[in-house]
Enzyme design. Structure first.
Site, mmCIF file in Angstrom:
data_model
loop_
_atom_site.group_PDB
_atom_site.id
_atom_site.type_symbol
_atom_site.label_atom_id
_atom_site.label_comp_id
_atom_site.label_asym_id
_atom_site.label_seq_id
_atom_site.Cartn_x
_atom_site.Cartn_y
_atom_site.Cartn_z
ATOM 1 N N GLU A 59 0.818 -1.216 0.000
ATOM 2 C CA GLU A 59 0.000 0.000 0.000
ATOM 3 C C GLU A 59 0.854 1.269 0.000
ATOM 4 O O GLU A 59 0.460 2.281 -0.581
ATOM 5 C CB GLU A 59 -0.936 0.003 1.205
ATOM 6 C CG GLU A 59 -2.057 -1.022 1.130
ATOM 7 C CD GLU A 59 -1.665 -2.390 1.689
ATOM 8 O OE1 GLU A 59 -2.525 -3.281 1.746
ATOM 9 O OE2 GLU A 59 -0.471 -2.553 2.074
ATOM 10 N N PHE A 72 -12.048 -7.252 13.524
ATOM 11 C CA PHE A 72 -10.904 -7.711 12.745
ATOM 12 C C PHE A 72 -10.512 -6.661 11.704
ATOM 13 O O PHE A 72 -11.347 -6.173 10.960
ATOM 14 C CB PHE A 72 -11.240 -9.031 12.043
ATOM 15 C CG PHE A 72 -10.146 -9.544 11.156
ATOM 16 C CD1 PHE A 72 -8.948 -9.988 11.686
ATOM 17 C CD2 PHE A 72 -10.321 -9.580 9.777
ATOM 18 C CE1 PHE A 72 -7.938 -10.461 10.871
ATOM 19 C CE2 PHE A 72 -9.322 -10.050 8.944
ATOM 20 C CZ PHE A 72 -8.125 -10.497 9.492
ATOM 21 N N GLN A 73 -9.248 -6.307 11.697
ATOM 22 C CA GLN A 73 -8.682 -5.300 10.798
ATOM 23 C C GLN A 73 -9.387 -3.944 10.909
ATOM 24 O O GLN A 73 -9.526 -3.214 9.927
ATOM 25 C CB GLN A 73 -8.687 -5.791 9.344
ATOM 26 C CG GLN A 73 -7.704 -6.936 9.100
ATOM 27 C CD GLN A 73 -7.499 -7.266 7.643
ATOM 28 O OE1 GLN A 73 -8.390 -7.060 6.827
ATOM 29 N NE2 GLN A 73 -6.332 -7.793 7.305
ATOM 30 N N LYS A 122 -18.003 -1.062 5.190
ATOM 31 C CA LYS A 122 -18.470 -2.080 4.251
ATOM 32 C C LYS A 122 -19.987 -2.073 4.087
ATOM 33 O O LYS A 122 -20.500 -2.374 3.005
ATOM 34 C CB LYS A 122 -17.990 -3.456 4.704
ATOM 35 C CG LYS A 122 -17.917 -4.484 3.591
ATOM 36 C CD LYS A 122 -17.171 -5.734 4.038
ATOM 37 C CE LYS A 122 -17.052 -6.737 2.891
ATOM 38 N NZ LYS A 122 -16.296 -7.948 3.305
ATOM 39 N N MET A 127 23.979 8.938 2.950
ATOM 40 C CA MET A 127 23.861 10.247 3.567
ATOM 41 C C MET A 127 24.059 10.155 5.076
ATOM 42 O O MET A 127 24.673 11.040 5.694
ATOM 43 C CB MET A 127 22.506 10.876 3.237
ATOM 44 C CG MET A 127 22.398 12.338 3.645
ATOM 45 S SD MET A 127 23.597 13.411 2.808
ATOM 46 C CE MET A 127 22.768 13.683 1.247
#
Length: 588
Positions: free
Chosen positions: A76, A138-139, A188, A498
């Site tokens: 993602e 969940f999630q 959802k 760096m």
């Protein structure tokens, strides 16, 4: 005889009627379909995302939508960076999608990056059903709460009837005024819910006002300051490119013969091969750009937020200059550098206002001569012994010579980013795509994917470091799957270069966790992904190998073994005086 169940109408009462489409009931669709319709109405062509449970209804609605190209990313974060690059290049918000929980939180780095750099992005995230929100389902994650600090605006969709227009609002906000990322969280039950509402075109909220025209009296005062200046300087910021004001900038600077310095996000806004160009300023900017800022008496700053990597110490930044600050976001005026002449408005519009208000050009011939002297004195150069390790600057210049002017360059973050900015000559806007404010390692490869999707007819070259490349290397699978013709040059010094440079300079060479005793063979790793892999270890291999990588039809990776001790100069110490830039470690 009429059919069973019908009502007969006498012949003499029958009339001919024409159905008005406006009277037809709207078809019943789902919230997810409304989301997709909103994207189509907005003119979206491409999306970058990763599937998952809570966002699945939206993906199901995309299944039948043939006009939207979806690029399935490996992670993602990569989706957010690809959308970010897409938005920078097209000027329209790039779209990224993710599911709830870890999908949404994986977007956060990309959204924070877009927020710092004012890049137009819209994120659509799945969420657990509304009735489960707050119950540790969940999630489940409070996506709106997590992303509020790193978005221009974000929304929790409450019902299927309004979700389409909500997406349109988020799209408009991401694009208009000062661009930035927005997010819509999609439970959802909302995306599965039925609706007969059709989303309209993207529209800003009624309360949202954008001032495009600066106050006329303020413009006249600023124009007078420029006219009377003997050492005028234009500082072009990223807002010049985002506001499509490069032509106005170029016309204005050339007409009045005013030297031009850019910030890193504004690279390409003014052609670096023009005699008035002093290129970019700041911590690793050119010595002549920093000298010009430090000695000018009137600074016209357009679309810049005066971040610390540009200014160094505020008290020593343009100390003798009247500051004219043009910005569409009033919150940036005098936030870091006090403005003597604040001009709130659209970059291109305000430049045209100034052009109309100026009756004469400043008398600055001696100043232009001085700027040319600095360009000669502090010329960008590097030692390049042919019997030593390859210098990274040489590779950047070699690739620049091989490619057309409109080539798009993306980078990760680190030493390689600075070399790509310093030693490539940029003449066109929207050809330099990098992470500036947040400094996100791993940005380069997913940005190259977004760039190629946005501009399939332009060449795309990514410069990356070995450390930065390893952070998002999984996106190479996407470039192969989509057969994207991009060339990645990994400037490999077996280190987070760096960090190593700073440790040597400021931590008595204690190289803790900055060097790698081993890194993968990137050419072989590329081949395992299905890309073309190349290696460069000697100077005489550079030109032919880069040409071979470019000619390959698909993604190619060039593993370039560079001098591991090479550092980036010029360099201004953090918080230091830009006029006191160092050209070697001994000068820090």
């Amino acid at each position: 005889m009429s059919e069973r169940g019908s009502t007969a109408v006498p012949v003499e009462e029958q009339t001919t009627t024409t159905n008005d489409p406006a009277d037809e009931p709207s078809p019943i669709t789902t919230g997810a379909q409304s989301v997709v319709q909103a994207l189509s109405v907005a003119g979206v062509n491409a999306l970058f995302g990763v599937q998952g449970g809570a966002i699945m209804p939206v993906y199901d609605a995309l299944y039948a939508e043939t006009d939207l190209q979806h690029v399935t990313m490996a992670h993602e974060q990569g989706a957010a960076h690809a959308a970010d690059a897409y938005g920078q290049l097209t000027g329209e918000p790039g779209v990224c999608l993710a599911t709830s929980g870890p999908g949404a939180t994986n977007l956060v780095t990309g959204l924070a990056d877009a927020d710092m750099d004012s890049d137009p992005v819209i994120a659509l995230t799945g969420q657990v059903p509304t009735e489960l929100v707050g119950h540790d389902a969940f999630q489940e994650t409070d996506t709106v709460g997590v992303t509020r600090p790193v978005t221009k605006a974000n929304y929790f969709a409450e019902d299927a009837d309004s979700v389409g227009d909500l997406v349109g609002k988020a799209y408009a906000l991401a694009r208009e005024g000062r661009p930035g990322p927005t997010l819509v969280d999609l439970p959802k039950d909302v995306t599965n819910g039925e609706t007969d509402q059709t989303p309209g075109a993207p529209a800003l909220p009624k309360y949202h006002e954008i001032q495009e025209i600066a106050d006329e009296s303020a413009v006249e005062a600023a124009a007078s300051a420029l006219e009377s200046s003997s050492k005028p300087l234009v500082l072009a910021g990223g807002g010049v490119i985002k506001g499509d004001a490069t032509e106005q900038l170029r016309t204005f600077a050339k007409r009045h013969e005013i030297p031009v310095v850019t910030t890193m996000p504004a690279i390409g806004s003014f052609p670096e091969d023009h005699e008035l160009a002093l290129e970019w300023a700041g911590m690793h900017g050119t010595g002549y750009a920093n000298m010009a800022i430090s000695h000018c008496d009137c600074l016209l700053a357009i679309g810049t937020r005066f971040d610390d990597r540009l200014t160094g110490g505020i008290e020593t930044f343009a100390p003798a200059a009247e500051i004219i600050h043009v910005d569409i976001d009033p919150s940036e005026i005098s936030k870091n550098v006090a403005a003597d002449h604040p001009l709130i408005g659209d970059a291109g519009t305000v430049i045209e206002q100034l052009a109309s208000a100026m009756e004469r050009s400043p008398s600055a011939a001696d100043w232009r001569t001085q700027c040319q002297h600095w360009k000669s004195t502090y010329k960008m150069s590097y030692d390049c012994p042919k019997d030593g390790p390859i210098k990274p600057q040489f590779v950047v210049e070699a690739m620049d010579e091989l490619t057309p002017d409109e080539t798009i360059v993306t980078t990760g973050v680190g030493q390689h980013q600075m070399w790509a900015a310093q030693y490539w000559t940029y003449t066109e806007p929207r050809t330099w795509i990098s992470s500036h404010g947040l400094g996100t390692m791993g940005y380069g490869l997913p940005a190259a994917i977004g760039a190629k999707v946005a501009c399939p007819d332009q060449e795309v070259v990514c410069f990356d470091g070995d450390g930065s490349f390893l952070m998002t290397i999984e996106e190479l699978s996407v470039a192969v799957r989509e057969n994207l013709d991009i060339t990645v040059c990994v400037l490999n010094n077996n280190a987070v270069g760096m960090v190593r440079q700073w440790q040597d300079a400021f931590f008595e060479e204690r190289r803790m966790a900055s060097e790698y005793p081993w890194v993968p063979a990137f050419d072989k790793l590329a081949e395992s992904f299905g890309a073309a892999g190349f290696t460069i270890q000697e100077y005489d291999e550079v030109a032919d190998t880069l040409a071979a990588a470019r000619s390959y039809d698909g993604p190619s990776i060039v593993d370039v073994f560079i001098d591991p001790e090479e550092n980036v100069y010029p360099m201004v110490k953090s918080g230091g005086n830009n006029a006191e830039f160092a050209l070697s470690e001994e000068q820090l």
